[in-house]
Write a protein that holds these residues in place. Structure first.
Motif, PDB file in Angstrom:
ATOM      1  N   PHE A   1       0.862  -1.180   0.000  1.00  0.00           N
ATOM      2  CA  PHE A   1       0.000   0.000   0.000  1.00  0.00           C
ATOM      3  C   PHE A   1       0.900   1.232   0.000  1.00  0.00           C
TER       4      PHE A   1
ATOM      5  N   LEU B   1       2.089  -3.411   3.767  1.00  0.00           N
ATOM      6  CA  LEU B   1       0.936  -3.149   4.636  1.00  0.00           C
ATOM      7  C   LEU B   1       0.893  -4.122   5.812  1.00  0.00           C
TER       8      LEU B   1
ATOM      9  N   ARG C   1      -2.016   1.714   9.527  1.00  0.00           N
ATOM     10  CA  ARG C   1      -2.632   1.598   8.202  1.00  0.00           C
ATOM     11  C   ARG C   1      -3.614   2.748   8.002  1.00  0.00           C
TER      12      ARG C   1
END
Lengths: 253, 413
Positions: free
Chosen positions: A68, A73, A81
């Motif tokens: 990500f 991630l 996150r």
């Protein structure tokens, strides 16, 4: 590729208590600005995908990779996150008795600002921000004084989720069955809020099992998801075709 | 040296006073300190050696005064201050309708006979009997009939670390009919101090009188704290108590409440927070409904963050003639450590048949779904837990009627 926002590579994941494998070899790429819809029958493991992305404690990734914004991630805690720009709009938002909505929102905004190295908002700055946003989503000051999601109707809870989307300004929003239990007006409100937030930098992953929401938020890509992976991908027309034929025809392919 | 020490106290030559001390001594000699065989103390008994030989300090307090200068309180108050177990007398202008005397003065003037040592039996309360052996330090507070006291009475207890003292303090509070007042007790001490604070309050709530009683127990970490609040309430009298237990190695906060006449009511709420390894905190209540149409309610919540022990014992007794009474009780505990221990003992003794009674107890961990929801909005797990614990405790704070006092305690709890 620099405009790649989320890359899911050959992901296998399941529940951590009984080691039941639910996601089996999932691949998905989402670029900045794209809207993706994942459609699948009940029990296909769609919510599992949203929880794995958000980092929920009772799910475990057994193999594969999720990147990500060029970061791994899976190494980030759920709050990291979120602060990196991933937002999960939950199917069943959780009630937090004893914490007013205002206080909750102030905590979350300031936690994310702190993570990004920005100064925290003081009470006055926060109030100014929340008042303008709440107005936009038809959320009364009284509702903000109530305990977070305690005794809220389904529609109120979803409005509050969208308010948070608008306050936190993530790069990727995952709408997990955002349309479940909503009447037409509430559904329209959710869609309007999402559309207002969405732009060429922000991407959206819609997880749903029917078409209602997709009439208001137009996806660039539709994926049919079954047995833990994507069985077919296409454009918006795929969803229409799916509605006519049902999931069964795709599962048998 | 032992806990019974031969020392000269003021008033040994007054037969009334020496008689009370002697009676207490006989009771303490007979029963000694409670141990695990004593039902009322089995979860939270304390051995004499744990007290580490405290002395009864008869020397006058030499104090630079910093301890009793209250850190500025966020509210006006009538102040009563104890330093090392000794009452500081300070001239202050009291509002109309309240009288405050030192216990010694009140004994000398003969004010106390109907009240002193009249509200409990020493045989039932071993530490209160010990308190009676050294009866001397204390205050007599009288709120005259129909007086509405808008300024709270703030009682501060402070102990220094220079000696290990056993401080026995006896306060008498008399609320005449129709009087209304608020009393705050604040227990604290120098950080490294070791001492035993042994306080007994005898409280008399008259007809249609109302007392709000806030207790903020924030004793030094290694201190011991035993408090008995013995309360008698007459017709339509109301007693409201909130105790927050945050400090101390060993603490026991006991309320012995008698609803004597019709319409009397008592609400006793409490919190405890266990943050020091092997800490013991006990909240014990005994509420006796002795007349019809009496009411009581209790909400006690605890949180254990370390290997430590919390105790709640709540007895509700409803006498045969106490028809149409209500007695409710709820205890909840949050266990945030694998080796934390909570003991809860609700006891309902109901002898009347037309009453409403309830009790409940629960213990558990924080809700993982709530933690995840908060994390998913960017709040760290640690912060989420602390927000949830505060919210959990806040339920009890929110029942307090004096928000400025409540907020003041909450800020440090």
């Amino acid at each position: 590729m620099s405009d790649m926002l989320l890359q899911i590579k050959n992901l296998y994941a399941g529940t951590s208590d009984n080691k039941k494998e639910i996601i089996k070899g999932l691949n998905l790429n989402i670029r900045a600005g794209e809207i993706h819809a994942i459609m699948g029958p009940n029990g296909a493991g769609k919510s599992t995908l949203s929880y794995v992305l958000a980092g929920k404690h009772d799910y475990e990734v057994t193999s594969g990779e999720i990147v990500f914004k060029e970061k791994n991630l899976l190494q980030l805690a759920p709050n990291e996150r979120a602060a990196e720009g991933l937002f999960l709009c939950m199917q069943y938002p959780v009630a937090i008795p004893g914490v007013t909505t205002n206080v909750f929102l102030k905590h979350s905004i300031n936690a994310q600002r702190k993570y990004k190295g920005l100064s925290e908002l003081d009470a006055a700055e926060f109030l100014k921000l929340i008042r303008s946003k709440a107005n936009e989503f038809d959320i009364s000051p009284d509702m903000l004084k109530r305990e977070m999601n305690v005794g809220f109707s389904g529609g109120e809870k979803k409005r509050l989720e969208i308010l948070q989307l608008s306050l936190l300004q993530p790069n990727l929003a995952i709408l997990d069955e955002a349309d479940s239990g909503l009447d037409i007006d509430a559904l329209r409100m959710v869609a309007e809020g999402v559309n207002k937030w969405h732009n060429q930098n922000n991407s959206l992953l819609i997880i749903t099992h029917h078409l209602d929401l997709l009439n208001y938020i137009k996806p660039d890509f539709v994926h049919i998801y079954a047995d833990g992976h994507i069985v077919k991908s296409g454009s918006k027309e795929l969803a229409v075709d799916l509605e006519a034929k049902g999931y069964k025809s795709y599962l048998e392919e | 040296m032992g806990l019974l020490q031969n020392i000269n106290l003021w008033g040994d030559d007054i037969p009334y006073l020496s008689g009370l001390r002697e009676k207490s001594r006989i009771s303490f000699e007979k029963n000694g300190l409670p141990n695990m065989k004593n039902e009322a103390w089995r979860f939270s008994y304390i051995r004499e050696e744990n007290l580490q030989n405290p002395i009864i300090d008869v020397e006058p307090v030499e104090c630079d005064g910093h301890c009793h200068k209250s850190k500025s309180l966020p509210f006006d108050a009538i102040k009563i201050e104890y330093c090392n177990g000794k009452l500081h007398t300070e001239n202050q202008n009291l509002p109309k309708g309240i009288m405050i005397k030192s216990l010694v003065e009140a004994i000398y003037d003969g004010d106390v006979k109907p009240y002193l040592n009249k509200s409990f039996a020493g045989d039932d309360f071993p530490f209160a009997a010990l308190n009676g052996v050294y009866l001397e330090q204390g205050a007599f507070i009288l709120i005259e009939k129909e007086t509405i006291l808008s300024t709270p009475v703030y009682i501060k207890y402070y102990n220094h670390a220079d000696k290990n003292r056993l401080c026995n303090i006896r306060n008498l509070v008399v609320m005449e009919h129709g009087a209304k007042a608020t009393i705050i007790e604040h227990f604290c001490g120098e950080e490294k101090a070791v001492y035993t604070q042994n306080t007994v309050n005898e409280i008399y709530v008259g007809n249609n009188a109302e007392l709000r009683h806030y207790i903020w127990q924030n004793e030094a970490k290694s201190a011991h704290h035993i408090a008995l609040n013995s309360i008698q309430i007459k017709a339509d009298g109301r007693y409201f108590a909130f105790c927050a237990n945050g400090g101390c190695m060993f603490s026991r906060h006991e309320s012995y409440i008698r609803l004597l006449q019709e319409g009397a009511s008592a609400e006793v709420n409490g919190l405890y927070k266990l943050t020091t390894e092997n800490q013991v905190c006990d909240i014990t209540t005994n509420i006796r409904h002795l007349a019809a149409h009496t009411y009581s309610n209790q909400l006690v919540k605890g949180v254990a963050k370390v290997k430590a022990k919390g105790v709640f014992q709540g007895q509700i007794h409803i006498a045969p003639n106490a028809q149409q009474s209500e007695g409710h009780q709820l205890h909840r505990a949050l266990l945030l450590h694998n080796e934390a221990e909570i003991n809860c003992k609700p006891e309902l003794e109901v002898f009347a048949d037309d009453v409403k009674c309830s009790h409940g107890a629960s213990s558990g961990d924080l809700d993982k779904e709530q933690i995840f929801y908060m994390q998913s909005r960017g709040i760290s797990k640690e912060d989420a837990c602390s927000i949830l614990v505060d919210a959990y405790l806040n339920e009890v704070f929110s029942l307090n009627k004096d928000s400025n006092i409540s907020e003041w305690i909450k800020a440090d709890f």
